[in-house]
Design an enzyme around this catalytic site. Structure first.
Site, PDB file in Angstrom:
ATOM      1  N   ARG A 290       1.110  -1.700  -0.121  1.00  0.00           N
ATOM      2  CA  ARG A 290      -0.224   0.363  -0.513  1.00  0.00           C
ATOM      3  C   ARG A 290       0.717   1.375  -0.205  1.00  0.00           C
ATOM      4  NH1 ARG A 290      -3.611   3.257   4.368  1.00  0.00           N
ATOM      5  NH2 ARG A 290      -4.940   3.433   2.729  1.00  0.00           N
TER       6      ARG A 290
ATOM      7  N   SER B 197     -30.467 -21.759  14.275  1.00  0.00           N
ATOM      8  CA  SER B 197     -31.096 -22.471  13.115  1.00  0.00           C
ATOM      9  C   SER B 197     -32.308 -22.617  13.047  1.00  0.00           C
ATOM     10  CB  SER B 197     -30.176 -23.605  12.844  1.00  0.00           C
ATOM     11  OG  SER B 197     -31.053 -24.796  12.187  1.00  0.00           O
TER      12      SER B 197
ATOM     13  N   LYS C  24     -28.805 -26.569  17.101  1.00  0.00           N
ATOM     14  CA  LYS C  24     -27.152 -26.323  16.016  1.00  0.00           C
ATOM     15  C   LYS C  24     -26.504 -24.868  16.439  1.00  0.00           C
ATOM     16  CE  LYS C  24     -26.165 -27.014  12.110  1.00  0.00           C
ATOM     17  NZ  LYS C  24     -26.172 -27.363  10.539  1.00  0.00           N
TER      18      LYS C  24
ATOM     19  N   ASN D  88     -24.355 -22.820  14.389  1.00  0.00           N
ATOM     20  CA  ASN D  88     -23.126 -22.345  13.664  1.00  0.00           C
ATOM     21  C   ASN D  88     -22.491 -21.557  13.313  1.00  0.00           C
ATOM     22  OD1 ASN D  88     -24.771 -25.014  11.756  1.00  0.00           O
ATOM     23  ND2 ASN D  88     -26.688 -23.277  11.918  1.00  0.00           N
TER      24      ASN D  88
ATOM     25  N   ARG E  45      -0.071  -1.307 -24.212  1.00  0.00           N
ATOM     26  CA  ARG E  45      -1.051  -0.788 -23.517  1.00  0.00           C
ATOM     27  C   ARG E  45      -1.821  -2.443 -24.938  1.00  0.00           C
ATOM     28  NH1 ARG E  45      -4.569   2.741 -23.845  1.00  0.00           N
ATOM     29  NH2 ARG E  45      -3.406   4.393 -26.052  1.00  0.00           N
TER      30      ARG E  45
END
Lengths: 453, 453, 453, 453
Positions: free
Chosen positions: B186, B277, B283, B285, B316
């Site tokens: 950067r 869920s 669950k 997740n 180019r």
């Protein structure tokens, strides 16, 4: 049939230069043995084994004595070749106490990862030599052809004049940029691996970190902060940098191929004894550039493989690590081969300045239309100038005139530009902008060495 | 239907965090306008246009006023969106003389390449913030869990004990390494592009290089030695570094998913209101980790595309340049999204130390067999010790004994190790090698800042 | 800012043709709603819900009414956009009993996978239309230019004469091959997905398979043997076939770009109002071919992403499934765009037969050297003939002679070939081998339809 | 050091099975010689050379006699190994007239492309045998384990019960689908190449097409409509199909690795003498599955390389053709190796049904919560039922109750479901939906042979 590393029907083209030997089967095994030897030496330095034991282990570490094919087959039982390698090594050492010290503290992946870094370190030497030599050749072309006029081309159409020196300077900066990065990785990011089964160096007790430091010194590689069994950023960075080098090489080689086209004919590869066609005697195939493109083109897929394999589970991965082995060596080999071909290509490039000039004149000055427009703009306004010049360009094919005559034939133009002025404006040598200054500073910064922007 | 940049049905998952906005359609157009504005400002600085003209151009550069969809469609006529953009810009400026100064000296690719670098510069800000925050969270986990014992796993099998702190430290170093490289790119490699049609800056006459320098200063980007229209090393390096970051993120996220398995249950994602869920209430997740993996997994293919497109013809290219546009933004977006998810994931990670411990005990001490062997080796020889211990491990399932009892039940072992000593040796907390020292130096070096090995 | 699917600054170039609309954000949401509607209809067919309920659900399924951006953001909570979609759908239905039937039996992935197959089915229609139209244009060129002589080129060097018809026939067969495969996949491999949470269709009780069959019929997609939540062969096959189509298109487009080079000038793109350069009036940029190359070049990386994502865990994957969403649509879009551009390019291609002929004559007959050698071989032996002819080719540049004269000037040659015979042998029209027969059978088989070898 | 094709330290893992030998250096050279021999035989069939000449050429075509390494090095001079091969072949034939017939009519690429197709044809035999055998093993597991209950897992969380038979049936259908496609390509798309320098077969005069037909018959490969020197759809299709096979294999192998985790323990690899760890006696590494994943993971990058190389210029390409050679063989080898490992893995898989069942019970019935909700919905409404059941699930950890007891303890639930009914509903064997029917039809269709949907 036997091991990789030279000798295949495609190797003359796809494994050129010095890298292939450094990534051969023998080179891998030699690197693994060097690692085992260095580990023993490191433990000797920290006092955990006798120097004589380290010496005995080092003496046993000879790749020539090993049957690599058998070792490879035996790898299937445990999932890597280090286990049978160590078995062979242990067997080769008479003294059981010494033999028991082989590989102590390390896990198989320590040996193989460190060997991979050694292989890369060794392979990058000839690779960088060829890459820098190719950049040197580009620099020489840039210097020699500062004044060699040619058509600049965009979308493969002639656009504005440039010099061949400027084109070659652009080749040079791209090749240099990729070499600088590879060299930095070689020096700072290729590190030993030593963590034991799960990265704790548990079996080395208190002395783990001391052994790690000594191990790195023995091999001339960087010492990592931690074991990096499942942190593959080093591998990914090397892969990315090799991919960039391949892109830079491929760009230059494709330019050469395009310039060497029968209809363009501005450069030829001049390497003696190559490129002739047995059945087509007029052809002068740019074999070196074609081969460089071929080698470079393999790189992106191999980089993608290595990056995809970075997602390695927990302390050591279930497959993605093994998946690195082939692309790691293949990528080094193919980029090395590309660099070797490009060095050959640029080092023997024959430049036909007269053809460059005649191609530049193909459009009869139309390339300079922009310049005429600019010259007329103060008097006629930009839009007015643009329309008049564009109309004149249409006269060229329609009226069968040269652009020069088409311009002079239009009274609105002639009122502002006399024939001499038109001739001056249509001279491509006068419309090169900063081309020379760019070449100058590119060559100047190069002399100052890497790191310049 | 309208432009990219938020709002799609997958964006909540695949375009999380601050990067998506920086690579949106509007952001691209804004960047192009900023470039045109900066070019005018640069020419004002070098004295080739009046400050008032530069100001008037800057005032006209408002992305909000443009119909981006129309601009995009019009791009098809000339092959890029800069031509219609400049047309719109010119139309927006009343004064014809000022309008005539718009884009002067530049070719379309100058504007688009510089815009791409601006887009990357802006997108890397939130990306790096999220990536470093994820590393911070890993560092905090490493610090907090130096003593949290868990099973180290290789090939997804329990191997030797580690601490969760060591695992988190490994996550941290991988994330940091990728952030350091992205930050360096950067700062040093994102450069303006200015060369005119063929890289000579012909239409700027003598002042080309001065304008180039002022242009870079205006935008806060690096000044290149030469135009890099067909030297895509900068793009390739950025792509490679993003690919490495994706790999580092993916590795951490996959570890979290594996630790969160129902049968393992060592960590849970604790972000409120997520992961339930509707039909499966039990669950939990690990949505953040799953989404991070999904976003990271797209990267290698995008990197391969950008590397393959580096082979650009002459001054180019005829297609490979256009081929960069989508993967360039997509790669930033998907790695940015992965980083944002991982920050979320690690920042809310719930660690179940008790479950880690009970999983570690699942094999009843078998993980420490190596240590027993080592302890017996001085008395029994390495080979003898190994065979005895292996026999004892076979007793565990066969005789239904614990490993401890199986060891104690063998007189050859009991002769050298009493029950207390066996207990001591089977305590995983005592077999962590350099784990703590590794964590210590990883955290210590991090405090000293980037660049440490 | 809003959703994907048209309107971006690059879309005129990178999202040409009818596919982009079919893979837009709106199209995805429409497909998901069509799936929910079809599921209700299927359950109505098997008698598990009232027809009126199915109708009510169908009526609620209007993409226009949904705020896609919100839906996308809400997807982050559960990991996919189907949950918020169903919530919105349920809310839109007044009757609670009917609302309770929405999505019954299905898991989110059932809806999204089936929607993906619908999206592909719909997108392949315009894609195949453009691809086949491009092949049609190639066929017309093959037919029209059976007798148009030009240089065949290998390694970008002139080799032996061909006809432009033969080149165009090769374009045609490649495009046709890729279209045939895509069409077969469209018809036989795009299947509905319906398995419920883990592929058992547990919540549908006994009627699971019956609903699956009816569901497939409703949507006009294939019925799979099993749920394929984690078997991504269908996705992989589609990806591979799209990658092949991209390769075929890219090859043709690159040929056009090369033939259109300023120095070659054998073809030009003739689409009105396109390809001019505002500042370089002489340029005729082959925008369509350049854009086709750009679009095609993105494909291999996207294919690699989709293939890498095939490794999906257990019953439904933890990330690799989500990773498919973007490349799935992007690959369709970019190949569709490439096909649209190529159709445009070939449909408006201007062929300059005179330039083809003059380029063929550039080497003064050297291309036919092989033929002279063959003619002399019976008298002089192959080796002797070869050496003599090669010597004559060297006279051409050295002595400034035409090849014809160089041949006639060597008595050993003149003894066997008189001037007329040399002229006859140097006529490229006489050395075309089976070119015409190849064109004939390629066009003939095409008329018989796909499937011919 | 010598040629590729066995013997390297990684070959036991990365080059398993019968494919490696078919893509070795010797195999390539043998294939080239078979092609030269078949070409002579074809020309003998069409009457252009004497049968005796064809026989003499065939007799000279012995790979064993060639020094492949030298041949490979010599390839660098002309850009491919066929030129030195033909030189060696010619030298090996005493009779100059016969020697002069070697390679007549063909260009180097004709020989190498046809050899590549032969190599693929031969390599696909063991590859398909292993792939089908792996599918057979999956079919046997599906049949044997129709009733073996286990947890179905989504996002690596337990979701709903399935049977191991259903999982294995899904493995089978994925493997079969990839095998069917590869077999179709082998039979219909692997074609000879014969076009001469530019695809016209000029040097064969009138008999070109007849020779082409006879040539295809000699080799048992398909006859193409035209020369396909620059139409690489065949190569791309093969690559895509191999990539799909790799994805299918990788999926199955990763499932095995996950099921074999120490904490899951539902399957083990039972191949005798493999997978032990020398230092960690308790480990049973799933070497076969790990190796299959490793081999499969290389495929996407190699496919991308081959697809990217499809863009080949004019009549024969300048680099992209050469770029195919390595990935072509590597892709066959790595997918072949993956298939061989998977066959081994599935053929020796030990299934621990008791562990599957105990893992399924880990959540104490919570997996069946959906079923309870469904049973309560008619009485309580879907929303009411959902809220009640969810509340009960929260009682499980909070109140330390089993889910069964938590349900029974809530009077609103108990009012509608008595204890027996709750037990019945919580029995996973009763909530398998169409699992058995799916297995049945998958196995049934398989018996009917390929081509069934």
């Amino acid at each position: 049939m036997s091991e990789r590393g030279g000798g295949g029907p495609f190797d003359g083209i796809l494994a050129r230069g010095g890298v292939a030997e450094q990534v051969s089967d023998v080179a891998w095994v030699r690197a693994m043995l060097d690692v085992e030897s260095a580990l023993a030496a490191a433990r000797s330095r920290t006092g955990s084994i006798e120097p004589a034991a380290a010496t005995a282990i080092a003496l046993a570490c000879h790749a020539e004595d090993l049957d690599i094919a058998t070792l490879g087959l035996d790898a299937a039982a445990t999932g890597n070749p280090v286990v049978p390698l160590d078995r062979a090594l242990t067997a080769a050492i008479g003294d059981a106490t010494v033999a028991g010290q082989v590989h102590r503290g390390a896990t198989s992946q320590d040996v193989l990862d460190t060997a991979a870094m050694l292989v890369a370190h060794r392979a990058l030497a000839p690779l960088l030599e060829d890459l820098v030599a190719a950049a040197d050749a580009a620099a020489a072309l840039a210097d020699a052809h500062r004044g060699t006029l040619m058509a600049g081309r965009t979308l493969l159409q002639q656009a504005l004049p440039i010099t061949f020196g400027l084109k070659a300077a652009g080749w040079m900066t791209a090749l240099d940029a990729s070499a600088i990065r590879l060299d930095a990785i070689r020096t700072t990011r290729l590190a030993v691996q030593l963590g034991g089964a799960t990265g704790t160096l548990a079996s080395l007790g208190e002395e783990g970190i001391a052994v790690l430091g000594a191990f790195a010194q023995e091999l001339g590689l960087a010492e990592p902060t931690l074991a990096w069994h499942a942190d593959r950023t080093r591998v990914g960075e090397l892969a990315g940098a090799l991919g960039v080098a391949a892109g830079a090489i491929g760009k230059v080689a494709r330019d050469v191929i395009l310039l060497a086209q029968t209809e363009v004919g501005e450069v030829h590869e001049g390497t003696p004894g190559r490129g002739g066609s047995s059945t087509l005697p007029h052809k002068r195939n740019p074999i070196a550039a074609v081969s460089a493109v071929a080698c470079a083109e393999r790189a992106p897929g191999l980089v993608a493989s290595l990056l995809a394999s970075m997602v390695q589970e927990h302390e050591r991965a279930a497959g993605s690590w093994h998946a690195e082995w082939r692309p790691f060596g293949d990528l080094l080999e193919t980029v090395g081969s590309a660099a070797a071909w490009l060095r050959d290509c640029l080092g023997h490039l024959e430049v036909d300045a007269a053809k460059m000039r005649s191609n530049l004149d193909l459009t009869g000055g139309l390339l300079l239309a922009e310049r005429i427009t600019t010259a007329l703009s103060p008097s006629l306004g930009r839009l007015g100038a643009h329309e008049l010049v564009e109309a004149a360009t249409r006269d060229v094919p329609a009226a069968g005139r040269s652009f020069r005559d088409a311009l002079a034939a239009r009274p609105e133009i002639a009122a502002h530009l006399d024939a001499d002025e038109i001739d001056r404006l249509l001279d491509p040598a006068g419309y090169l902008g900063s081309a020379d200054a760019f070449i100058e500073r590119a060559l100047g910064r190069r002399k100052k060495g890497p790191g310049s922007p």
